[in-house]
Design an enzyme around this catalytic site. Structure first.
Site, mmCIF file in Angstrom:
data_model
loop_
_atom_site.group_PDB
_atom_site.id
_atom_site.type_symbol
_atom_site.label_atom_id
_atom_site.label_comp_id
_atom_site.label_asym_id
_atom_site.label_seq_id
_atom_site.Cartn_x
_atom_site.Cartn_y
_atom_site.Cartn_z
ATOM 1 C CG ASP A 39 11.887 -5.974 -8.747
ATOM 2 O OD1 ASP A 39 11.112 -5.159 -9.267
ATOM 3 O OD2 ASP A 39 11.964 -6.148 -7.510
ATOM 4 C CG ASP A 92 11.329 -0.143 -5.761
ATOM 5 O OD1 ASP A 92 12.335 0.536 -5.989
ATOM 6 O OD2 ASP A 92 10.181 0.294 -5.890
ATOM 7 N N GLY A 120 6.198 -4.976 -4.854
ATOM 8 C CA GLY A 120 5.965 -5.372 -6.243
ATOM 9 C C GLY A 120 4.588 -4.987 -6.774
ATOM 10 N NE ARG A 144 2.854 6.144 -7.399
ATOM 11 C CZ ARG A 144 3.272 7.036 -8.295
ATOM 12 N NH1 ARG A 144 2.549 8.106 -8.539
ATOM 13 N NH2 ARG A 144 4.419 6.864 -8.938
ATOM 14 C CB SER A 178 9.055 2.033 -9.340
ATOM 15 O OG SER A 178 9.095 3.387 -8.937
ATOM 16 N NE ARG A 179 2.662 6.213 -13.117
ATOM 17 C CZ ARG A 179 2.105 5.880 -14.273
ATOM 18 N NH1 ARG A 179 1.817 4.624 -14.513
ATOM 19 N NH2 ARG A 179 1.833 6.786 -15.187
ATOM 20 C CG ASN A 180 8.553 7.663 -8.263
ATOM 21 O OD1 ASN A 180 8.374 8.793 -8.708
ATOM 22 N ND2 ASN A 180 7.680 7.080 -7.460
ATOM 23 C CG ASP A 196 11.798 -7.539 -3.888
ATOM 24 O OD1 ASP A 196 11.400 -7.264 -5.046
ATOM 25 O OD2 ASP A 196 11.472 -6.870 -2.890
HETATM 26 P P1 B16 Z 1 5.851 3.790 -7.495
HETATM 27 P P2 B16 Z 1 9.571 -2.973 -8.169
HETATM 28 C C1 B16 Z 1 7.553 -1.593 -7.045
HETATM 29 O O1 B16 Z 1 8.833 -1.644 -7.599
HETATM 30 C C2 B16 Z 1 7.591 -1.660 -5.524
HETATM 31 O O2 B16 Z 1 8.057 -2.938 -5.087
HETATM 32 C C3 B16 Z 1 6.216 -1.436 -4.967
HETATM 33 O O3 B16 Z 1 6.249 -1.455 -3.551
HETATM 34 C C4 B16 Z 1 5.667 -0.081 -5.470
HETATM 35 O O4 B16 Z 1 4.346 0.137 -5.007
HETATM 36 C C5 B16 Z 1 5.698 -0.078 -6.999
HETATM 37 O O5 B16 Z 1 7.024 -0.327 -7.442
HETATM 38 C C6 B16 Z 1 5.204 1.224 -7.586
HETATM 39 O O6 B16 Z 1 6.105 2.237 -7.228
HETATM 40 O O7 B16 Z 1 4.825 4.284 -6.521
HETATM 41 O O8 B16 Z 1 7.219 4.389 -7.315
HETATM 42 O O9 B16 Z 1 5.368 3.921 -8.933
HETATM 43 O O10 B16 Z 1 9.770 -3.872 -6.992
HETATM 44 O O11 B16 Z 1 8.684 -3.538 -9.274
HETATM 45 O O12 B16 Z 1 10.873 -2.408 -8.706
HETATM 46 MG MG MG Z 2 10.740 -5.492 -6.037
#
Ligand code: B16
Ligand code: MG
Length: 226
Positions: free
Chosen positions: A8, A10, A45, A48, A118-120, A174
């Site tokens: 993973d 984040d 996790g 958005r 995450s889409r980023n 996590d």
């Molecule tokens: P984004 P992971 C997740 O990443 C984050 O834990 C979560 O807090 C967030 O809302 C989600 O990505 C979407 O992120 O807004 O950047 O698309 O833990 O799956 O790596």
């Molecule tokens: Mg995570």
């Protein structure tokens, strides 16, 4: 035998939760309420739009308080702030022990993947300069179902090679939703962080500092023989 390690992003590779928190808190402040760090735990996790729903619930806004269009606007605004923060990240922000652990995994001939909601993901991997450490990357733009659905991890496994069985894969996560996703996909899971939150994992470590791949492999093979 473990043939693939799926990470993973984040909270495992990098602590972006603090940037998500800053951006969500800014949105909550604009809406006139305080969003605490404890509230932010619930967003780990989670996608958005689901995160926005939780935030609005914390603020006391019912499901129909805003139109879908307005919610899309709020999520876009939060993301704009978030991207502003993460665009300043540097490789120093990679969590302790992650680089040497990934190098050990690769040296052992184990395939590596990144599986994030995450889409980023692309921006973050580029800022941290670690894209090359993963044989494949699956992010929030490539899946239709979010964790705890196993889609993201199963997609990682299929992109790593059609010959992989889920039981040959281990997921490092996590978030409780991510551990649930790994289990739903039939994979091993190692929790990173708090054992009380991650109790469904095969086992939990505090982070990668001082942890070797051989130690993880050994603990997983003990699990496999239980
Ligand atoms: P984004 P992971 C997740 O990443 C984050 O834990 C979560 O807090 C967030 O809302 C989600 O990505 C979407 O992120 O807004 O950047 O698309 O833990 O799956 O790596
Ligand atoms: Mg995570």
């Amino acid at each position: 035998m473990i043939c693939a390690a799926i990470f993973d992003m984040d909270g495992v590779i990098v602590d972006t939760a603090k940037y998500h928190y800053q951006a969500w808190r800014r949105l909550a402040a604009e809406l006139g309420f305080e969003f605490t760090e404890a509230d932010n735990e619930r967003l780990k996790g989670v996608s958005r739009m689901q995160s926005l729903e939780i935030l609005l619930e914390v603020g006391g806004f019912g499901g129909s308080a805003f139109t879908e269009g307005r919610k899309e606007e709020m999520a876009a605004q939060k993301n704009e702030w978030y991207v502003e923060y993460i665009s300043r990240m540097t490789p120093d922000e990679i969590l302790p022990g992650v680089l040497s652990f990934l190098e050990q995994v690769r040296a052992a001939g184990v395939r590596t993947a990144l599986g994030s909601a995450s889409r980023n993901t692309g921006i973050i991997l580029d800022r941290l300069k670690i894209r090359d450490l993963f044989d494949t990357v699956v992010d929030g733009t490539m899946v239709t179902r979010t964790k705890p659905d196993p889609e993201v991890f199963l997609k990682c496994a299929s992109l790593l090679g059609g010959d992989l069985f889920p039981t040959q894969c281990v997921v490092f996560e996590d978030a409780a939703a991510g551990i649930e996703a790994a289990r739903a996909g039939g994979m091993y899971s190692v929790g990173i962080g708090n054992p009380d939150i991650l109790r469904e994992a095969d086992f939990v470590i505090p982070g990668f500092a001082g942890i070797s791949w051989w130690e993880i492999e050994k603990r997983l093979s003990i699990k496999a023989n239980e």
